[in-house]
Write a protein that holds these residues in place. Sequence first.
Motif, PDB file in Angstrom:
ATOM      1  N   GLY A  18      14.535  23.155 115.006  1.00 10.20           N
ATOM      2  CA  GLY A  18      15.640  23.834 115.671  1.00 10.20           C
ATOM      3  C   GLY A  18      16.252  22.979 116.767  1.00 10.20           C
ATOM      4  O   GLY A  18      17.469  22.959 116.951  1.00 10.20           O
ATOM      5  N   TRP A  69      19.020  31.087 119.085  1.00 13.33           N
ATOM      6  CA  TRP A  69      19.411  31.835 117.901  1.00 13.33           C
ATOM      7  C   TRP A  69      18.312  31.762 116.856  1.00 13.33           C
ATOM      8  O   TRP A  69      17.539  30.799 116.822  1.00 13.33           O
ATOM      9  N   CYS A  71      18.397  30.901 113.843  1.00 15.67           N
ATOM     10  CA  CYS A  71      18.470  29.711 112.992  1.00 15.67           C
ATOM     11  C   CYS A  71      17.721  28.521 113.599  1.00 15.67           C
ATOM     12  O   CYS A  71      17.392  27.572 112.894  1.00 15.67           O
ATOM     13  N   ARG A  74      13.261  28.823 112.673  1.00 13.64           N
ATOM     14  CA  ARG A  74      12.825  29.021 111.284  1.00 13.64           C
ATOM     15  C   ARG A  74      11.530  28.302 110.934  1.00 13.64           C
ATOM     16  O   ARG A  74      10.820  28.715 110.035  1.00 13.64           O
TER      17      ARG A  74
END
Length: 104
Positions: A18, A69, A71, A74
């Motif tokens: 990330g 966020w 995303c 993950r």
Amino acid sequence: MNIVDRIKNYPTHMDFEGQKLAEKLFHIIILAFGIVGFIWGYWIQQFGATVLFLFAGFLVSCLVVLPPWPCFQRHSLDWQKPRPQKQLTDKKDEKAGKRKQKSS
């Protein structure tokens, strides 16, 4: 649930992938706004327009990159469990104590 509990339970971390993605997005956004700003500033003959575009790109990139966020979360890491510490025997403790006395 009150607002303080919501803030405390909000995830504030990113994994390594990330962070890599956030860095890449930051560079792409700043570069895109810089190029468009330079072209626009050149077209209207105002350097201030270029600076404003760069500032706008900075604000957009902050909104995209700084919040954690989903995303950016993950690829979480599975941490190893810590190994138990070995207990020192009395003889080792005595040797360590003698070494400390000699060095003092």
